[in-house]
Design a protein around this motif. Structure first.
Motif, PDB file in Angstrom:
ATOM      1  N   TYR A 150       0.834  -1.197   0.000  1.00  0.00           N
ATOM      2  CA  TYR A 150       0.000   0.000   0.000  1.00  0.00           C
ATOM      3  C   TYR A 150       0.873   1.252   0.000  1.00  0.00           C
ATOM      4  O   TYR A 150       1.680   1.451   0.913  1.00  0.00           O
ATOM      5  CB  TYR A 150      -0.904   0.018   1.245  1.00  0.00           C
ATOM      6  N   TYR A 151       0.687   2.084  -1.027  1.00  0.00           N
ATOM      7  CA  TYR A 151       1.411   3.348  -1.122  1.00  0.00           C
ATOM      8  C   TYR A 151       0.445   4.482  -0.778  1.00  0.00           C
ATOM      9  O   TYR A 151      -0.250   5.010  -1.646  1.00  0.00           O
ATOM     10  CB  TYR A 151       1.981   3.527  -2.533  1.00  0.00           C
ATOM     11  N   PHE A 159       7.476   5.714   3.093  1.00  0.00           N
ATOM     12  CA  PHE A 159       7.745   4.305   2.820  1.00  0.00           C
ATOM     13  C   PHE A 159       6.444   3.672   2.336  1.00  0.00           C
ATOM     14  O   PHE A 159       5.743   4.276   1.537  1.00  0.00           O
ATOM     15  CB  PHE A 159       8.308   3.637   4.081  1.00  0.00           C
ATOM     16  N   TYR A 160       6.090   2.507   2.805  1.00  0.00           N
ATOM     17  CA  TYR A 160       4.839   1.877   2.376  1.00  0.00           C
ATOM     18  C   TYR A 160       4.307   0.958   3.465  1.00  0.00           C
ATOM     19  O   TYR A 160       4.990   0.656   4.448  1.00  0.00           O
ATOM     20  CB  TYR A 160       5.042   1.085   1.073  1.00  0.00           C
ATOM     21  N   GLY A 161       3.081   0.512   3.302  1.00  0.00           N
ATOM     22  CA  GLY A 161       2.498  -0.489   4.188  1.00  0.00           C
ATOM     23  C   GLY A 161       2.394  -1.814   3.461  1.00  0.00           C
ATOM     24  O   GLY A 161       2.303  -1.851   2.226  1.00  0.00           O
ATOM     25  N   TRP A 162       2.404  -2.909   4.206  1.00  0.00           N
ATOM     26  CA  TRP A 162       2.368  -4.214   3.547  1.00  0.00           C
ATOM     27  C   TRP A 162       1.449  -5.192   4.277  1.00  0.00           C
ATOM     28  O   TRP A 162       1.245  -5.104   5.492  1.00  0.00           O
ATOM     29  CB  TRP A 162       3.771  -4.811   3.455  1.00  0.00           C
ATOM     30  N   VAL A 163       0.918  -6.120   3.493  1.00  0.00           N
ATOM     31  CA  VAL A 163       0.189  -7.284   4.010  1.00  0.00           C
ATOM     32  C   VAL A 163       0.759  -8.483   3.267  1.00  0.00           C
ATOM     33  O   VAL A 163       0.501  -8.677   2.082  1.00  0.00           O
ATOM     34  CB  VAL A 163      -1.330  -7.176   3.765  1.00  0.00           C
ATOM     35  N   GLY A 190       2.267  -4.469   8.312  1.00  0.00           N
ATOM     36  CA  GLY A 190       3.101  -3.452   8.935  1.00  0.00           C
ATOM     37  C   GLY A 190       3.392  -2.276   8.036  1.00  0.00           C
ATOM     38  O   GLY A 190       2.904  -2.169   6.909  1.00  0.00           O
ATOM     39  N   THR A 191       4.230  -1.401   8.538  1.00  0.00           N
ATOM     40  CA  THR A 191       4.626  -0.197   7.810  1.00  0.00           C
ATOM     41  C   THR A 191       5.948   0.313   8.384  1.00  0.00           C
ATOM     42  O   THR A 191       6.470  -0.232   9.361  1.00  0.00           O
ATOM     43  CB  THR A 191       3.533   0.879   7.895  1.00  0.00           C
ATOM     44  N   GLY A 192       6.488   1.369   7.778  1.00  0.00           N
ATOM     45  CA  GLY A 192       7.740   1.925   8.258  1.00  0.00           C
ATOM     46  C   GLY A 192       7.851   3.389   7.887  1.00  0.00           C
ATOM     47  O   GLY A 192       7.167   3.865   6.975  1.00  0.00           O
ATOM     48  N   ALA A 197      -0.890   3.619  12.232  1.00  0.00           N
ATOM     49  CA  ALA A 197      -0.970   3.390  10.793  1.00  0.00           C
ATOM     50  C   ALA A 197      -1.220   1.923  10.480  1.00  0.00           C
ATOM     51  O   ALA A 197      -1.969   1.590   9.546  1.00  0.00           O
ATOM     52  CB  ALA A 197       0.318   3.858  10.119  1.00  0.00           C
ATOM     53  N   THR A 198      -0.617   1.032  11.263  1.00  0.00           N
ATOM     54  CA  THR A 198      -0.849  -0.400  11.052  1.00  0.00           C
ATOM     55  C   THR A 198      -2.298  -0.755  11.362  1.00  0.00           C
ATOM     56  O   THR A 198      -2.900  -1.592  10.679  1.00  0.00           O
ATOM     57  CB  THR A 198       0.120  -1.229  11.921  1.00  0.00           C
ATOM     58  N   GLY A 199      -2.871  -0.115  12.377  1.00  0.00           N
ATOM     59  CA  GLY A 199      -4.296  -0.307  12.653  1.00  0.00           C
ATOM     60  C   GLY A 199      -5.158   0.141  11.484  1.00  0.00           C
ATOM     61  O   GLY A 199      -6.138  -0.524  11.112  1.00  0.00           O
ATOM     62  N   THR A 200      -4.805   1.281  10.871  1.00  0.00           N
ATOM     63  CA  THR A 200      -5.521   1.765   9.693  1.00  0.00           C
ATOM     64  C   THR A 200      -5.402   0.776   8.546  1.00  0.00           C
ATOM     65  O   THR A 200      -6.383   0.499   7.832  1.00  0.00           O
ATOM     66  CB  THR A 200      -4.957   3.135   9.258  1.00  0.00           C
ATOM     67  N   LEU A 201      -4.205   0.219   8.369  1.00  0.00           N
ATOM     68  CA  LEU A 201      -3.983  -0.761   7.306  1.00  0.00           C
ATOM     69  C   LEU A 201      -4.788  -2.030   7.549  1.00  0.00           C
ATOM     70  O   LEU A 201      -5.359  -2.603   6.609  1.00  0.00           O
ATOM     71  CB  LEU A 201      -2.491  -1.082   7.213  1.00  0.00           C
TER      72      LEU A 201
END
Length: 397
Positions: free
Chosen positions: A198-199, A207-211, A221-223, A234-238
């Motif tokens: 996810y961008y 950076f980006y989020g990932w599943v 997660g994300t970074g 942000a991880t909760g949002t993802l």
């Protein structure tokens, strides 16, 4: 009198465990010092070249990703098939321990302990002071003597700070992820053989989020390098965006990731760095396992040369050889991250570029083989002009 080893490897992640394995196979006396119970936050993706080069058995692959999905800020979704292959997914807790066990089978001495400081004896040899914890015993101080040292103790490497000039100036991205159970009733559109990226600025400003699927579990997660940005929120949002808000959380993990390779990896005498300690996490993608293991292998080869010749300059070969093989990739990815990840408008265009079949093919050929492909010059020309159209705003998103 302190125990003496040819090599003390500090840190038992992929870099340290690989280095210890390589040197033990050569008949060197090796101490692999690692803190038990540490698991690094990581999506767990390993390319085919790693699986082949380092002889990773199939049972360590908890999933095989055959496609990737890129999600833009406007929720445009681009699915990219991985043609003629797959990306292996591993559980770092299991994978790292297997690598350490392999080093032990090869002859390395494994010890649970936390590195504290490096000193020199009267002859100038390295003395490694650490806090040792054996099973069923209280923690205690211990010290060993080393002809050489490999620092593979992570992005905030204590070995690097104490022994390698300039190491304290390295910048970091901070990564956070949550391992969750794969729900029995998976969300609509979920695919256990697909990695979702996810961008979106709300998930990371840089950076980006990932599943990423791990079979019975998922890494979400994300970074970010922005210390004020809440990675956990942000991880909760993802998780909500991916329909996984209610999935059972197994564990939460966070750690810094280096943003670029250090300018120097050794002290010119008897100490060399590997893995995150040397800064070898790829920009833009955050990929680190393959580069850590290659770095560990090169560090081991440099140390072997040191032990054979007694010449400290041999250690510089670890960085020189790594950058010759992978430096261009790191440069290109760094430029890409600094340009495309800066705001949602550019992220939208970046995902749009990834719809292009030429871009998809070149990206995965480079990822799978760990080289910038040069086989198809006309394809590269086409990509260049398409990129320019996006940069100038002439292409439609």
């Amino acid at each position: 009198m302190s125990e003496c080893f040819d090599v003390v490897v500090i840190g038992g992640g992929p870099a340290g465990a690989t280095a210890a394995h390589e040197l033990a196979r050569l008949g060197r006396s090796v101490l692999l010092l690692d803190r038990a119970g540490r698991v690094k936050p990581c999506g767990g993706a390993i390319p085919p070249r790693l699986i082949k080069d380092f002889e990773i058995p199939d049972h360590l692959l908890v999933a095989r990703a055959t496609s990737a999905r890129m999600v833009s800020p406007a929720d445009v979704r681009v699915d990219i098939p991985i043609e003629s292959g797959f990306v292996g997914m591993v559980d770092r807790e299991v994978f790292d321990e297997w690598l350490r066990e392999r080093a032990g089978v090869a002859g390395a001495v494994r010890r649970n302990g936390r590195f504290e400081k490096l000193e020199r004896d009267a002859e100038g040899a390295a003395l490694i002071h650490y806090r040792r914890r054996d099973a069923g015993e209280a923690e205690r101080d211990d010290c060993v003597r080393a002809r050489s040292v490999i620092g593979a103790d992570g992005a905030n490497s204590a070995v690097a700070r104490q022994a390698v000039p300039g190491a304290e100036r390295v910048r970091h991205v901070f990564a956070y992820h949550e391992i969750v159970r794969t729900p029995a009733l998976v969300p609509a559109g979920y695919d256990g053989s697909r990695c979702d990226v996810y961008y979106r600025g709300e998930l990371s400003p840089d950076f980006y989020g990932w599943v990423f699927p791990h079979g019975d579990t998922l890494s979400i997660g994300t970074g970010s390098a922005d210390k004020g940005f809440s990675l956990r929120a942000a991880t909760g949002t993802l998780r909500r965006a991916a329909g996984l808000e209610g999935a059972e959380t197994v564990r939460r993990e966070g750690a810094p990731l280096p943003m670029k390779p250090l300018r120097r990896w050794d002290n010119g005498r008897d100490i060399v760095l590997a893995g995150d300690a040397a800064g070898v996490v790829a920009p833009a993608s955050g990929e680190g396992i393959y580069y850590a293991m290659v770095g560990g292998q090169l560090a081991a080869q440099a140390v072997e040369q040191l032990l054979v010749t007694g010449q400290g300059r041999a250690l510089a070969q670890a960085r020189k050889r790594f950058m010759k093989e992978h430096g261009t990739v790191f440069l290109v990815l760094g430029v890409m991250q600094r340009f495309w990840y800066v705001n949602d408008k550019r992220r939208e265009r970046f995902v749009s570029i990834c719809k292009d079949k030429d871009v998809q093919q070149m990206t995965f050929e480079s990822y799978m083989n760990k080289k910038l492909t040069r086989k198809k010059p006309m394809q590269q020309v086409r990509i260049f002009f398409k990129d320019m159209a996006h940069l100038l705003g002439l292409a439609r998103v």
